[in-house]
Write a protein that holds these residues in place. Structure first.
Motif, PDB file in Angstrom:
ATOM      1  N   TRP A 328       0.833  -1.206   0.000  1.00 32.00           N
ATOM      2  CA  TRP A 328       0.000   0.000   0.000  1.00 32.00           C
ATOM      3  C   TRP A 328       0.873   1.265   0.000  1.00 32.00           C
ATOM      4  N   GLY A 329       2.124   1.097  -0.431  1.00 24.38           N
ATOM      5  CA  GLY A 329       3.040   2.225  -0.469  1.00 24.38           C
ATOM      6  C   GLY A 329       3.966   2.231   0.733  1.00 24.38           C
ATOM      7  N   ASP A 330       4.838   3.228   0.818  1.00 28.38           N
ATOM      8  CA  ASP A 330       5.773   3.325   1.926  1.00 28.38           C
ATOM      9  C   ASP A 330       5.046   3.738   3.201  1.00 28.38           C
ATOM     10  N   VAL A 331       5.455   3.111   4.270  1.00 27.42           N
ATOM     11  CA  VAL A 331       4.906   3.439   5.598  1.00 27.42           C
ATOM     12  C   VAL A 331       6.069   3.875   6.486  1.00 27.42           C
ATOM     13  N   ALA A 332       5.955   5.068   7.047  1.00 27.55           N
ATOM     14  CA  ALA A 332       7.004   5.589   7.920  1.00 27.55           C
ATOM     15  C   ALA A 332       6.814   5.047   9.339  1.00 27.55           C
ATOM     16  N   VAL A 333       7.932   4.645   9.950  1.00 22.55           N
ATOM     17  CA  VAL A 333       7.951   4.238  11.344  1.00 22.55           C
ATOM     18  C   VAL A 333       8.883   5.203  12.067  1.00 22.55           C
ATOM     19  N   LEU A 363       1.686  -1.907  15.590  1.00 20.92           N
ATOM     20  CA  LEU A 363       0.904  -2.139  14.366  1.00 20.92           C
ATOM     21  C   LEU A 363      -0.359  -1.288  14.358  1.00 20.92           C
ATOM     22  N   THR A 364      -1.030  -1.188  15.505  1.00 24.28           N
ATOM     23  CA  THR A 364      -2.263  -0.395  15.575  1.00 24.28           C
ATOM     24  C   THR A 364      -1.991   1.067  15.246  1.00 24.28           C
ATOM     25  N   GLN A 365      -0.908   1.621  15.798  1.00 22.87           N
ATOM     26  CA  GLN A 365      -0.576   3.026  15.528  1.00 22.87           C
ATOM     27  C   GLN A 365      -0.294   3.259  14.051  1.00 22.87           C
ATOM     28  N   LEU A 366       0.461   2.362  13.441  1.00 20.08           N
ATOM     29  CA  LEU A 366       0.803   2.540  12.032  1.00 20.08           C
ATOM     30  C   LEU A 366      -0.423   2.436  11.149  1.00 20.08           C
ATOM     31  N   VAL A 367      -1.282   1.471  11.425  1.00 19.09           N
ATOM     32  CA  VAL A 367      -2.483   1.291  10.601  1.00 19.09           C
ATOM     33  C   VAL A 367      -3.433   2.471  10.770  1.00 19.09           C
ATOM     34  N   GLU A 368      -3.625   2.939  11.998  1.00 19.56           N
ATOM     35  CA  GLU A 368      -4.544   4.059  12.230  1.00 19.56           C
ATOM     36  C   GLU A 368      -4.046   5.332  11.566  1.00 19.56           C
ATOM     37  N   ARG A 369      -2.728   5.529  11.514  1.00 20.85           N
ATOM     38  CA  ARG A 369      -2.215   6.744  10.890  1.00 20.85           C
ATOM     39  C   ARG A 369      -2.371   6.705   9.378  1.00 20.85           C
ATOM     40  N   GLU A 370      -2.190   5.511   8.777  1.00 20.42           N
ATOM     41  CA  GLU A 370      -2.323   5.402   7.332  1.00 20.42           C
ATOM     42  C   GLU A 370      -3.772   5.535   6.902  1.00 20.42           C
ATOM     43  N   PRO A 375      -7.734  -1.642   6.267  1.00 19.25           N
ATOM     44  CA  PRO A 375      -6.800  -1.662   7.408  1.00 19.25           C
ATOM     45  C   PRO A 375      -6.357  -3.075   7.774  1.00 19.25           C
ATOM     46  N   ASP A 376      -7.232  -4.060   7.673  1.00 20.85           N
ATOM     47  CA  ASP A 376      -6.844  -5.418   8.050  1.00 20.85           C
ATOM     48  C   ASP A 376      -5.741  -5.946   7.141  1.00 20.85           C
ATOM     49  N   GLU A 377      -5.866  -5.639   5.836  1.00 22.85           N
ATOM     50  CA  GLU A 377      -4.852  -6.116   4.897  1.00 22.85           C
ATOM     51  C   GLU A 377      -3.515  -5.422   5.152  1.00 22.85           C
ATOM     52  N   LEU A 378      -3.567  -4.108   5.435  1.00 27.60           N
ATOM     53  CA  LEU A 378      -2.328  -3.387   5.724  1.00 27.60           C
ATOM     54  C   LEU A 378      -1.680  -3.927   7.006  1.00 27.60           C
ATOM     55  N   ARG A 379      -2.499  -4.191   7.998  1.00 33.43           N
ATOM     56  CA  ARG A 379      -1.956  -4.709   9.260  1.00 33.43           C
ATOM     57  C   ARG A 379      -1.265  -6.050   9.026  1.00 33.43           C
TER      58      ARG A 379
END
Length: 710
Positions: A328-333, A363-370, A375-379
């Protein structure tokens, strides 16, 4: 017809007069018949329950609980037999009350026996001539092989009338005291009948805070503490059921073997017992710490406090930002993401058990921000991301207690970080090469580290549990679906199975074994015997297992091998106890006066303020002296002419134990008692306080005879 309950020897013919024992014989026969009938009914109920289908869920649990309850009661009835009655008290008006190990009622609910732990039974133990407590007379039975072979009557109320005096066979104190010195068997005797008033006060004290039971040899400290455990389990609702229970901690395995029958004989089968070493798996291979300085350092609270910073080093969130490639693209941590996830851990959660919480929070924080539409697939994608998983393993690793404690001793910088300001000489003394064997001084620190870290297999076990429950639910769903498909009755109760809550309840989640150590606690109450020997670090082990700090602490500062200069209140207050009471037992029921006359000067020379108890009986046997070459003759002659148990106590090579003869070093004789004690070269026990304590303790194990071979 069963044998008569009273079976008095010819020398006690006067006591066997029917006018003295006839009413007791009739009552006790009725008690025996009633308990036999109850046992038969319980056995029948158990057979019926076990024959019923087990069922599932709550029904299965209720059935198991009923079986457990009935089995426990049946076991108690079968254990005691006819000797369930301890004795009786008579009120000034002639009312007779029989006291038993358990309570019993007749067919019409009339009381036949009063349980010894109830308030109504307290006067049986607590009444004295100075304070009769509403008791005119007391009779104590002595049982052997299911029959009464003697009894002792006491007149306690000076104004007791004829009804209260009827049938008494008054003894002087000598007959009762003689019973205290009867031969030993290798197990602690059943002494419930002979509990004294001062001991009973200890037994019935409430469980709030720490109760210190201090007393010299033979004062019944251990007896009182073990009976107190049984009393509290019966009388204190905070300790019953599944609220934590009681742990009894003794000094060594011979002690645990010696007292093994006491609590079961009082109807308590579920009390756990251990030594301090049993709390730590590494104890099996640990060696004695050879350096006294190192032992003292590792026994101190500052080193126990090093555990927290030692683990905190592995709970520091990353400070760098990274970008993850996902579908789903780049995800910043970011560093903030890590910090927030680490902050989600509840205080007190063990490190290894908190890993799942930290991972889930991240994982919850990253998914909620995106905030994507899936969301389930991204998680799921993030959870599989190798780079993120590697970062997490480094940031919050699975840790093992033995690795971290070993690092404290092997890596000087790590020790200095965890114990700021440590003396350089102390740090050098603690150094040890990696791979060195554990010592007994390491055990409390390993225990503290293991408690802080938790189970390294926690996540794997949780995954196994979830998978197992999922399989059970799938199987149950298949069964329920079949029942619903084949049910053609619209009014059938099976339609309730369509409710998700009912389906959920059909799966029993109680049978999963989480592998937890049963000695890890928490316990509602801990009994500690020979407590004067515990180090601060060992106390921390026990307090960790009883957060309420509800303790019975049994000890004698005069028997502390390392010295014990503090008051109990000061010592325990420094360890974190905020409510400490102290009871002192001063009467020596075990050790004859002849032995105490020799032993007391030894301890008083080393510890002038030692509290030496007063012996209340004489054995009529003087202490004997000889040389080590006399050992075989002394023991053989004694075995040929005596029953009971002997013990050879010495510090050097000891002979092999044989039937009725033990051989122990002095530190393993604590808490035990023997008819004959032979001290082999007592001068070799060593100088100073430790040597004096060892000689004093060894001598006072004798209940009849002491022989010193120099």
């Amino acid at each position: 017809m069963s044998d008569p309950i009273f079976h008095l020897p010819p020398r006690l013919a006067a006591k066997a007069d029917p006018s003295r024992i006839g009413a007791d014989e009739a009552h006790l026969s009725r008690v025996a018949a009633t308990l036999d009938a109850q046992a038969a009914a319980l056995a029948s109920d158990l057979d019926r329950l076990r024959a019923e289908p087990a069922g599932r869920g709550r029904k299965a649990l209720d059935r198991d609980l009923d079986i457990h309850r009935l089995s426990g009661r049946l076991g108690i009835l079968r254990r005691f037999g006819r000797d369930v009655c301890l004795g009786r008290v008579v009120a000034p008006d002639g009312t007779v009350t029989f006291i038993g190990r358990i309570g019993a009622t007749g067919p019409e609910e009339e009381p036949l026996l009063i349980d010894w732990r109830t308030p109504a039974a307290e006067p049986f133990f607590a009444a004295t001539a100075a304070e009769p407590r509403g008791v005119a007379s007391r009779r104590r039975y002595r049982w052997s092989l299911g029959r009464i072979v003697d009894y002792w009557d006491e007149l306690l109320h000076p104004d007791a009338g004829p009804a209260a005096r009827a049938g008494l066979a008054l003894d002087d104190d000598s007959a009762f005291l003689a019973s205290l010195g009867e031969r030993r068997t290798g197990r602690m005797r059943d002494v419930l009948t002979t509990i004294a008033a001062d001991q009973d006060a200890v037994i019935r004290a409430d469980s709030r805070g720490a109760l210190v039971v201090e007393g010299g040899p033979g004062t019944g400290k251990t007896v009182a503490a073990l009976h107190r455990a049984a009393y509290l389990l019966y009388a204190d609702p905070r300790l019953g059921g599944h609220r934590g229970g009681v742990l009894v901690v003794g000094p060594h395995q011979p002690y645990l073997d010696y007292v093994a029958d006491v609590l079961p004989s009082l109807g308590e089968e579920g009390v756990r017992t251990c030594t301090p070493a049993d709390l730590v798996p590494e104890a099996a291979d640990a060696i004695p710490e050879p350096d006294p300085r190192v032992a003292a350092l590792k026994a101190s609270l500052p080193l126990v406090a090093a555990i927290e910073p030692a683990v905190a080093l592995y709970e520091e969130p990353p400070t760098d930002d990274t970008a993850l490639e996902t579908g789903w693209g780049d995800v910043a941590v970011t560093a903030d993401d890590w910090a927030q996830a680490f902050a989600e851990v509840d205080p007190g959660t063990p490190h290894n058990e908190a890993r799942d919480d930290v991972w889930d929070a991240l994982l919850t924080q990253l998914v909620e921000r995106e905030a994507g539409e899936e969301p389930d697939e991204l998680r799921a994608d993030l959870a599989r991301n190798a780079e993120l998983r590697d970062q997490f393993r480094t940031a919050w690793p699975i840790l093992h207690a033995d690795d971290l404690v070993a690092d404290l001793w092997a890596v000087p910088a790590y020790l200095r970080r965890c114990v700021p300001g440590i003396d350089p000489e102390d740090a050098r003394a603690l150094r040890r090469p990696e791979g060195s064997p554990w010592t007994d001084a390491d055990l409390p620190l390993l225990d503290a580290m293991r408690a802080r870290l938790g189970d390294p297999q926690f996540s794997a076990k949780q995954q196994e549990r979830r998978a197992s429950l999922a399989r059970d639910r799938a199987e149950m769903d298949e069964v329920v679906d079949y029942l619903l498909r084949t049910d053609d009755d619209p009014d059938s109760g099976l339609q309730y199975l369509r409710r998700a809550s009912i389906r959920e309840a059909l799966v029993d989640e109680s049978g999963f074994d989480d592998g937890r150590d049963p000695l890890a606690g928490p316990f509602a109450h801990i009994v500690v015997d020979e407590a004067q020997e515990l180090t601060d670090a060992q106390w921390a082990m026990l307090i960790r297992r009883c957060p309420s700090r509800s303790f019975t602490i049994v000890g004698d500062r005069a028997q502390a091998r390392g010295g014990f200069a503090e008051a109990w209140e000061d010592r325990l207050g420094r360890l974190g106890f905020d409510h400490v009471r102290r009871a002192e037992l001063t009467v020596n029921y075990r050790t004859p006066q002849e032995v105490m006359d020799v032993a007391a000067p030894i301890i008083l020379a080393a510890l002038p303020d030692a509290s030496v108890p007063t012996s209340i009986r004489r054995a009529g046997i003087p202490v004997r002296h000889g040389s080590p070459g006399d050992l075989d003759a002394v023991v053989s002659d004694w075995l040929a002419t005596h029953d009971g148990v002997a013990c050879i106590i010495g510090t050097g090579p000891l002979p092999a134990p044989r039937e009725r003869v033990l051989a122990l070093p002095p530190e393993q004789a604590k808490g035990l008692e023997f008819d004959l004690v032979v001290l082999l070269d007592p001068d070799a026990f060593g100088p100073g306080v430790a040597g004096a304590v060892d000689r004093y303790v060894a001598m006072t194990r004798a209940t009849q005879e002491l022989v010193l071979l120099r």
